[in-house]
Design an enzyme around this catalytic site. Structure first.
Site, PDB file in Angstrom:
ATOM      1  N   TYR A  13       0.063 -11.077  -0.456  1.00 45.65           N
ATOM      2  CA  TYR A  13      -0.610 -11.608  -1.640  1.00 45.65           C
ATOM      3  C   TYR A  13      -1.285 -12.953  -1.366  1.00 45.65           C
ATOM      4  O   TYR A  13      -2.222 -13.319  -2.048  1.00 45.65           O
ATOM      5  CB  TYR A  13       0.384 -11.779  -2.795  1.00 45.65           C
ATOM      6  CG  TYR A  13       0.948 -10.494  -3.352  1.00 45.65           C
ATOM      7  CD1 TYR A  13       0.574  -9.258  -2.848  1.00 45.65           C
ATOM      8  CD2 TYR A  13       1.845 -10.509  -4.399  1.00 45.65           C
ATOM      9  CE1 TYR A  13       1.082  -8.089  -3.359  1.00 45.65           C
ATOM     10  CE2 TYR A  13       2.370  -9.337  -4.928  1.00 45.65           C
ATOM     11  CZ  TYR A  13       1.984  -8.124  -4.399  1.00 45.65           C
ATOM     12  OH  TYR A  13       2.498  -6.964  -4.909  1.00 45.65           O
ATOM     13  N   ASP A  40      11.602   2.183   1.880  1.00 48.52           N
ATOM     14  CA  ASP A  40      11.516   3.523   1.281  1.00 48.52           C
ATOM     15  C   ASP A  40      12.903   4.044   0.915  1.00 48.52           C
ATOM     16  O   ASP A  40      13.120   4.634  -0.151  1.00 48.52           O
ATOM     17  CB  ASP A  40      10.765   4.502   2.194  1.00 48.52           C
ATOM     18  CG  ASP A  40      11.087   4.322   3.669  1.00 48.52           C
ATOM     19  OD1 ASP A  40      11.816   3.371   4.009  1.00 48.52           O
ATOM     20  OD2 ASP A  40      10.622   5.136   4.488  1.00 48.52           O
ATOM     21  N   ASP A  98       8.044  -7.080  -5.418  1.00 48.56           N
ATOM     22  CA  ASP A  98       7.294  -6.794  -6.638  1.00 48.56           C
ATOM     23  C   ASP A  98       7.612  -5.369  -7.097  1.00 48.56           C
ATOM     24  O   ASP A  98       7.925  -5.111  -8.265  1.00 48.56           O
ATOM     25  CB  ASP A  98       5.792  -6.944  -6.319  1.00 48.56           C
ATOM     26  CG  ASP A  98       4.938  -7.001  -7.561  1.00 48.56           C
ATOM     27  OD1 ASP A  98       5.503  -6.966  -8.662  1.00 48.56           O
ATOM     28  OD2 ASP A  98       3.705  -7.085  -7.428  1.00 48.56           O
ATOM     29  N   ASP A 130      10.563  -4.143 -10.216  1.00 53.58           N
ATOM     30  CA  ASP A 130      10.156  -3.324 -11.363  1.00 53.58           C
ATOM     31  C   ASP A 130      10.955  -2.033 -11.405  1.00 53.58           C
ATOM     32  O   ASP A 130      11.364  -1.573 -12.471  1.00 53.58           O
ATOM     33  CB  ASP A 130       8.662  -2.982 -11.273  1.00 53.58           C
ATOM     34  CG  ASP A 130       7.802  -4.005 -11.990  1.00 53.58           C
ATOM     35  OD1 ASP A 130       8.272  -5.162 -12.125  1.00 53.58           O
ATOM     36  OD2 ASP A 130       6.674  -3.680 -12.403  1.00 53.58           O
TER      37      ASP A 130
END
Ligand code: NAD
Length: 368
Positions: free
Chosen positions: A141, A221, A245, A249
């Protein structure tokens, strides 16, 4: 304890939920004998309307001069057409950058009494209690090595982490694990990415300073799968910006409602605490938003910016108690048959009552 707290209610349901978080903090101050000074400032769309900027200089100054910032939420359809730099969300990014926090902490707790609000099987989620520690200022980012090719036929971003950046976030993760159930899962993609190989090496080295914490490494994963299959296996999840991130969530699903989720960003000049949800324009102004995520963020403020661990736990216990007693805002009103449907303010008052009872009885005990 004296504490200066800048409150940024923001937009939509932000002011509604923040008022309840402040109510609970005021109760803690009153009953535990602390001096909390609150200063409210305009931020986001509300600030843009008043002054033409989502983050006016006096708001930023107040934040930088305080001991902690408590934020509601920003944004809404009224501001969607504004140029990017004037949008409430860009004010939020500017604020986060200015405060400089590099560690984003996101707890995800499955309360037994609302386990049936989660789309996952209660049998799988009950008792799950996870803290995602996400690196917030590095990785894909923030890397400056990014862009489009001249022809626009390809694009690239670069994931880059220094040893120092990994070390400092790893220390946060291990300290959190030491305070909790002493297990840390470091998440990476070391079978493919060099950055992850460095991440794994540095985290393993930092782990030697925390022999009481059990470290496991896990590929991202695999972690994504275990989070929904068997969330109880996790205590602290430590990871870099992009993976964090996504995983934070995903871990939110175990709680049952977006309105339950709290967060804190620490490590910079001033810590920032905010519920995870946005301004919820669809329910704003109706007095039905769930304030528990904002109140749980206030509990984090007590822990991380005031060092008031006991009071922080008292507020968390109060949240648990009101849910056990059957109080529900509309977002949690499903599943169980016997519930008391309450408004935002009523929910805040229920938490306030439990907190004041706990602090009062502790005070009376010590006075004997
Ligand atoms: P949102 O989080 O505002 O809402 C998503 C859904 O969750 C909605 O149905 C909403 O009613 C519900 N919800 C959210 N908070 C709730 C609460 N406390 N109690 C009960 N239900 C709740 O996300 P969105 O609709 O995608 O975004 C709305 C606006 O908020 C946008 O402008 C977005 O940019 C902004 N936003 C801000 C932040 C922030 O301030 N940190 C975060 C996310 C989104």
């Amino acid at each position: 304890m004296k504490l200066r707290i800048t409150v940024l209610p923001g937009d939509g349901v932000g002011p509604e939920v923040t008022a309840e978080a402040v109510r609970v903090l005021q109760t803690v101050a009153e009953f535990a004998g602390h001096d909390f000074q609150f200063q409210e400032k305009r931020f986001g769309g509300a600030a843009y309307r008043a002054s033409g900027s989502p983050l006016p200089p006096d708001t930023l100054d107040a934040c930088l001069q305080s001991n902690a910032v408590l934020l509601g939420a920003v944004g809404g359809p009224d501001f969607d057409e504004l140029p990017r730099h004037l949008r409430p969300e860009s004010g939020l990014l500017q604020l986060r950058m200015a405060l400089g926090g590099y560690a984003n902490l996101r707890p995800a707790v499955s309360y037994k009494s609302i386990a049936d609000c989660s789309p996952l099987q209660p049998a799988a989620t009950e008792g799950a209690d996870i803290l995602v520690v996400r690196e917030l200022l590095g990785g894909l980012y923030f890397s400056e090595d990014r862009g489009f090719s001249e022809e626009g036929t390809s694009a690239f971003n670069t994931m880059r982490y220094s040893v120092e950046e990994i070390e400092r976030i790893a220390h946060v993760g291990f300290r959190e694990a030491r305070r909790r159930r002493r297990k840390l899962t470091s998440v990476d993609k070391a079978n493919v990415l060099e950055v992850s190989q460095l991440w794994r090496k540095v985290v393993s080295r930092v782990a030697r300073e925390y022999p009481e914490v059990k470290l496991e490494h896990m590929y991202v994963d695999s972690c994504a799968m275990h989070l929904v299959n068997d969330p109880r296996r996790f205590d602290v999840i430590l990871t870099e910006n992009l993976f964090g991130d996504i995983l934070s969530d995903e871990s939110a699903v175990i709680t049952g409602s977006l309105g339950m989720l709290a967060s804190g960003t620490i490590g910079g000049t001033v810590n920032l605490f905010e519920p995870v949800h946005g301004s919820a324009p669809d329910i704003a102004g109706r007095g039905i938003a769930n304030p528990l995520g904002a109140i749980a963020s206030a509990a984090m403020l007590l822990r991380y910016s005031a060092g008031l661990e006991q009071e922080s736990r008292d507020v968390e216990f109060a949240i648990h108690s009101v849910l056990e007693a059957g109080y529900r805002t509309a977002d949690l009103a499903r599943g169980r048959s016997r519930i008391d449907l309450v408004s935002t303010v009523q929910m805040g008052m229920q938490v306030e009552k439990v907190v004041s009872d706990i602090l009062d009885s502790r005070h009376a005990y010590h006075a004997v």
